[in-house]
Scaffold this motif. Structure first.
Motif, PDB file in Angstrom:
ATOM      1  N   ASP A  14       0.872  -1.179   0.000  1.00  0.00           N
ATOM      2  CA  ASP A  14       0.000   0.000   0.000  1.00  0.00           C
ATOM      3  C   ASP A  14       0.904   1.222   0.000  1.00  0.00           C
ATOM      4  O   ASP A  14       1.922   1.233   0.686  1.00  0.00           O
ATOM      5  N   ASP A  15       0.537   2.240  -0.758  1.00  0.00           N
ATOM      6  CA  ASP A  15       1.415   3.412  -0.843  1.00  0.00           C
ATOM      7  C   ASP A  15       1.226   4.378   0.327  1.00  0.00           C
ATOM      8  O   ASP A  15       1.901   5.407   0.372  1.00  0.00           O
ATOM      9  N   HIS A  16       0.343   4.067   1.248  1.00  0.00           N
ATOM     10  CA  HIS A  16       0.134   4.908   2.425  1.00  0.00           C
ATOM     11  C   HIS A  16       0.751   4.239   3.654  1.00  0.00           C
ATOM     12  O   HIS A  16       0.250   3.211   4.116  1.00  0.00           O
ATOM     13  N   PRO A  17       1.826   4.817   4.213  1.00  0.00           N
ATOM     14  CA  PRO A  17       2.476   4.225   5.386  1.00  0.00           C
ATOM     15  C   PRO A  17       1.530   4.023   6.567  1.00  0.00           C
ATOM     16  O   PRO A  17       1.646   3.022   7.286  1.00  0.00           O
ATOM     17  N   LEU A  18       0.603   4.959   6.770  1.00  0.00           N
ATOM     18  CA  LEU A  18      -0.320   4.827   7.893  1.00  0.00           C
ATOM     19  C   LEU A  18      -1.215   3.602   7.745  1.00  0.00           C
ATOM     20  O   LEU A  18      -1.532   2.925   8.730  1.00  0.00           O
ATOM     21  N   VAL A  19      -1.603   3.307   6.518  1.00  0.00           N
ATOM     22  CA  VAL A  19      -2.424   2.119   6.271  1.00  0.00           C
ATOM     23  C   VAL A  19      -1.626   0.859   6.586  1.00  0.00           C
ATOM     24  O   VAL A  19      -2.113  -0.067   7.250  1.00  0.00           O
ATOM     25  N   ARG A  20      -0.379   0.822   6.103  1.00  0.00           N
ATOM     26  CA  ARG A  20       0.459  -0.351   6.371  1.00  0.00           C
ATOM     27  C   ARG A  20       0.722  -0.506   7.864  1.00  0.00           C
ATOM     28  O   ARG A  20       0.687  -1.621   8.401  1.00  0.00           O
ATOM     29  N   ASP A  21       0.980   0.624   8.551  1.00  0.00           N
ATOM     30  CA  ASP A  21       1.233   0.558   9.991  1.00  0.00           C
ATOM     31  C   ASP A  21       0.015   0.013  10.726  1.00  0.00           C
ATOM     32  O   ASP A  21       0.148  -0.825  11.632  1.00  0.00           O
ATOM     33  N   GLY A  22      -1.161   0.476  10.327  1.00  0.00           N
ATOM     34  CA  GLY A  22      -2.381   0.010  10.980  1.00  0.00           C
ATOM     35  C   GLY A  22      -2.622  -1.473  10.756  1.00  0.00           C
ATOM     36  O   GLY A  22      -2.998  -2.205  11.689  1.00  0.00           O
ATOM     37  N   LEU A  23      -2.396  -1.911   9.538  1.00  0.00           N
ATOM     38  CA  LEU A  23      -2.566  -3.333   9.232  1.00  0.00           C
ATOM     39  C   LEU A  23      -1.572  -4.188  10.006  1.00  0.00           C
ATOM     40  O   LEU A  23      -1.930  -5.225  10.583  1.00  0.00           O
ATOM     41  N   ARG A  24      -0.318  -3.755  10.015  1.00  0.00           N
ATOM     42  CA  ARG A  24       0.706  -4.520  10.725  1.00  0.00           C
ATOM     43  C   ARG A  24       0.372  -4.637  12.216  1.00  0.00           C
ATOM     44  O   ARG A  24       0.428  -5.728  12.792  1.00  0.00           O
ATOM     45  N   LEU A  25       0.012  -3.523  12.840  1.00  0.00           N
ATOM     46  CA  LEU A  25      -0.293  -3.534  14.264  1.00  0.00           C
ATOM     47  C   LEU A  25      -1.459  -4.466  14.578  1.00  0.00           C
ATOM     48  O   LEU A  25      -1.440  -5.185  15.589  1.00  0.00           O
ATOM     49  N   ARG A  26      -2.460  -4.466  13.703  1.00  0.00           N
ATOM     50  CA  ARG A  26      -3.622  -5.327  13.951  1.00  0.00           C
ATOM     51  C   ARG A  26      -3.317  -6.788  13.675  1.00  0.00           C
ATOM     52  O   ARG A  26      -3.642  -7.669  14.478  1.00  0.00           O
ATOM     53  N   LEU A  27      -2.669  -7.064  12.566  1.00  0.00           N
ATOM     54  CA  LEU A  27      -2.452  -8.451  12.166  1.00  0.00           C
ATOM     55  C   LEU A  27      -1.435  -9.157  13.057  1.00  0.00           C
ATOM     56  O   LEU A  27      -1.538 -10.365  13.299  1.00  0.00           O
ATOM     57  N   GLU A  28      -0.455  -8.416  13.547  1.00  0.00           N
ATOM     58  CA  GLU A  28       0.574  -9.061  14.355  1.00  0.00           C
ATOM     59  C   GLU A  28       0.092  -9.402  15.763  1.00  0.00           C
ATOM     60  O   GLU A  28       0.815 -10.031  16.523  1.00  0.00           O
ATOM     61  N   THR A  29      -1.124  -8.992  16.101  1.00  0.00           N
ATOM     62  CA  THR A  29      -1.707  -9.418  17.381  1.00  0.00           C
ATOM     63  C   THR A  29      -2.407 -10.764  17.245  1.00  0.00           C
ATOM     64  O   THR A  29      -2.803 -11.360  18.248  1.00  0.00           O
ATOM     65  N   VAL A  30      -2.548 -11.241  16.004  1.00  0.00           N
ATOM     66  CA  VAL A  30      -3.258 -12.493  15.748  1.00  0.00           C
ATOM     67  C   VAL A  30      -2.257 -13.646  15.730  1.00  0.00           C
ATOM     68  O   VAL A  30      -1.249 -13.587  15.013  1.00  0.00           O
ATOM     69  N   PRO A  31      -2.504 -14.690  16.519  1.00  0.00           N
ATOM     70  CA  PRO A  31      -1.586 -15.843  16.521  1.00  0.00           C
ATOM     71  C   PRO A  31      -1.426 -16.429  15.129  1.00  0.00           C
ATOM     72  O   PRO A  31      -2.364 -16.481  14.342  1.00  0.00           O
ATOM     73  N   ARG A  32      -0.195 -16.837  14.819  1.00  0.00           N
ATOM     74  CA  ARG A  32       0.153 -17.522  13.572  1.00  0.00           C
ATOM     75  C   ARG A  32       0.027 -16.643  12.326  1.00  0.00           C
ATOM     76  O   ARG A  32      -0.034 -17.147  11.210  1.00  0.00           O
ATOM     77  N   LEU A  33      -0.033 -15.325  12.523  1.00  0.00           N
ATOM     78  CA  LEU A  33       0.084 -14.394  11.401  1.00  0.00           C
ATOM     79  C   LEU A  33       1.354 -13.589  11.596  1.00  0.00           C
ATOM     80  O   LEU A  33       1.596 -13.065  12.679  1.00  0.00           O
ATOM     81  N   GLU A  34       2.167 -13.497  10.546  1.00  0.00           N
ATOM     82  CA  GLU A  34       3.430 -12.765  10.640  1.00  0.00           C
ATOM     83  C   GLU A  34       3.599 -11.871   9.418  1.00  0.00           C
ATOM     84  O   GLU A  34       3.613 -12.362   8.280  1.00  0.00           O
ATOM     85  N   VAL A  35       3.717 -10.583   9.630  1.00  0.00           N
ATOM     86  CA  VAL A  35       3.998  -9.646   8.540  1.00  0.00           C
ATOM     87  C   VAL A  35       5.504  -9.649   8.306  1.00  0.00           C
ATOM     88  O   VAL A  35       6.271  -9.175   9.136  1.00  0.00           O
ATOM     89  N   ILE A  36       5.921 -10.206   7.184  1.00  0.00           N
ATOM     90  CA  ILE A  36       7.358 -10.338   6.922  1.00  0.00           C
ATOM     91  C   ILE A  36       7.900  -9.200   6.064  1.00  0.00           C
ATOM     92  O   ILE A  36       9.109  -9.088   5.882  1.00  0.00           O
ATOM     93  N   GLY A  37       7.027  -8.363   5.528  1.00  0.00           N
ATOM     94  CA  GLY A  37       7.512  -7.272   4.704  1.00  0.00           C
ATOM     95  C   GLY A  37       6.426  -6.294   4.322  1.00  0.00           C
ATOM     96  O   GLY A  37       5.235  -6.593   4.453  1.00  0.00           O
ATOM     97  N   GLU A  38       6.855  -5.115   3.878  1.00  0.00           N
ATOM     98  CA  GLU A  38       5.949  -4.073   3.400  1.00  0.00           C
ATOM     99  C   GLU A  38       6.514  -3.486   2.112  1.00  0.00           C
ATOM    100  O   GLU A  38       7.728  -3.515   1.893  1.00  0.00           O
ATOM    101  N   ALA A  39       5.624  -2.958   1.283  1.00  0.00           N
ATOM    102  CA  ALA A  39       6.062  -2.293   0.056  1.00  0.00           C
ATOM    103  C   ALA A  39       5.076  -1.191  -0.278  1.00  0.00           C
ATOM    104  O   ALA A  39       3.867  -1.341  -0.072  1.00  0.00           O
ATOM    105  N   ALA A  40       5.611  -0.086  -0.796  1.00  0.00           N
ATOM    106  CA  ALA A  40       4.768   1.055  -1.147  1.00  0.00           C
ATOM    107  C   ALA A  40       4.341   1.032  -2.606  1.00  0.00           C
ATOM    108  O   ALA A  40       3.458   1.789  -3.009  1.00  0.00           O
ATOM    109  N   ASN A  41       4.958   0.146  -3.408  1.00  0.00           N
ATOM    110  CA  ASN A  41       4.614   0.081  -4.825  1.00  0.00           C
ATOM    111  C   ASN A  41       5.027  -1.263  -5.399  1.00  0.00           C
ATOM    112  O   ASN A  41       5.638  -2.095  -4.710  1.00  0.00           O
ATOM    113  N   ALA A  42       4.697  -1.473  -6.664  1.00  0.00           N
ATOM    114  CA  ALA A  42       4.960  -2.753  -7.312  1.00  0.00           C
ATOM    115  C   ALA A  42       6.447  -3.058  -7.410  1.00  0.00           C
ATOM    116  O   ALA A  42       6.877  -4.191  -7.194  1.00  0.00           O
TER     117      ALA A  42
END
Length: 218
Positions: A14-42
């Motif tokens: 996602d090209d919006h850092p705030l969106v990625r930060d929000g997703l990471r914070l939420r998803l990493e609270t869920v067991p067995r989900l791991e955010v291994i990377g982020e990207a702002a573009n293709a």
């Protein structure tokens, strides 16, 4: 995924850092989900995947699932989804978009996405979609499902590559022969078979052949 206990590796695009930060914070609270990377573009996303392969050519560190916006600078999400489907068919793509029109939804699925959610969905809906897709199903938000029901889905949802594979299956060709004809690996053909079954909600070669016979304009 071979076991329910396996950790699901995620890549956020996602090209919006705030969106990625929000997703990471939420998803990493869920067991067995791991955010291994982020990207702002293709470009950054494809570079990340290449780095994964450089360290582990067998793909052991690639993400299992990518959460992706459609609107990005440079190559858009639809084009990137199509490229990922062609180069990394083992990686599932879940679209998170503000667009709820049938046109966007159909184009995303035809490009290879296995799910489509609107950005205003509750966070739990995203988690539910991730687990559903990793269990071998496709997942759409309620509004996306309504829009799809108004089209002639699922026939129009097959990607061009999936249509090519399905034609070969209908002719009785084995995976090895299909792989040779399409210049792909046998493993890639197996992945396309699974995706075709998911989209058409059918099982077995006989049903695949029946489908092609009934849809000769495929």
């Amino acid at each position: 995924m071979t076991q329910a206990s396996d950790t699901i590796r995620l890549l956020l695009i996602d090209d919006h850092p705030l969106v990625r930060d929000g997703l990471r914070l939420r998803l990493e609270t869920v067991p067995r989900l791991e955010v291994i990377g982020e990207a702002a573009n293709a470009t950054a996303a494809l570079a990340f995947l290449q780095e994964c392969l450089a360290g582990h050519p067998q793909g052991n560190t690639l993400p299992h699932l990518i959460l992706m916006d459609l609107n990005m600078p440079g190559m858009g999400g639809l084009a990137l989804t199509a490229q990922l489907h062609e180069q990394y068919p083992q990686i599932a793509v879940l679209v998170l978009s503000m667009h709820d029109s049938a046109e966007y939804i159909v184009q995303a699925v035809k490009a290879g996405a296995r799910g489509y959610l609107l950005k205003d969905e509750p966070a739990q809906e995203i988690v539910t979609a991730i687990h559903a897709i990793m269990a071998g199903r496709m997942y759409f938000s309620a509004s996306a499902t309504i829009h799809l029901s108004e089209t002639n889905a699922p026939a129009i949802l097959l990607t061009q590559r999936e249509r090519d594979v399905l034609r070969h299956i209908a002719r009785g060709h084995a995976n090895k022969q299909i792989a040779q004809d399409l210049n792909l690996s046998v493993r890639t053909i197996e992945t396309h078979r699974l995706n075709i079954k998911r989209k058409l909600n059918i099982e077995g070669q006989a049903e695949l052949i029946k489908y092609v016979v009934e849809h000769r304009n495929l």
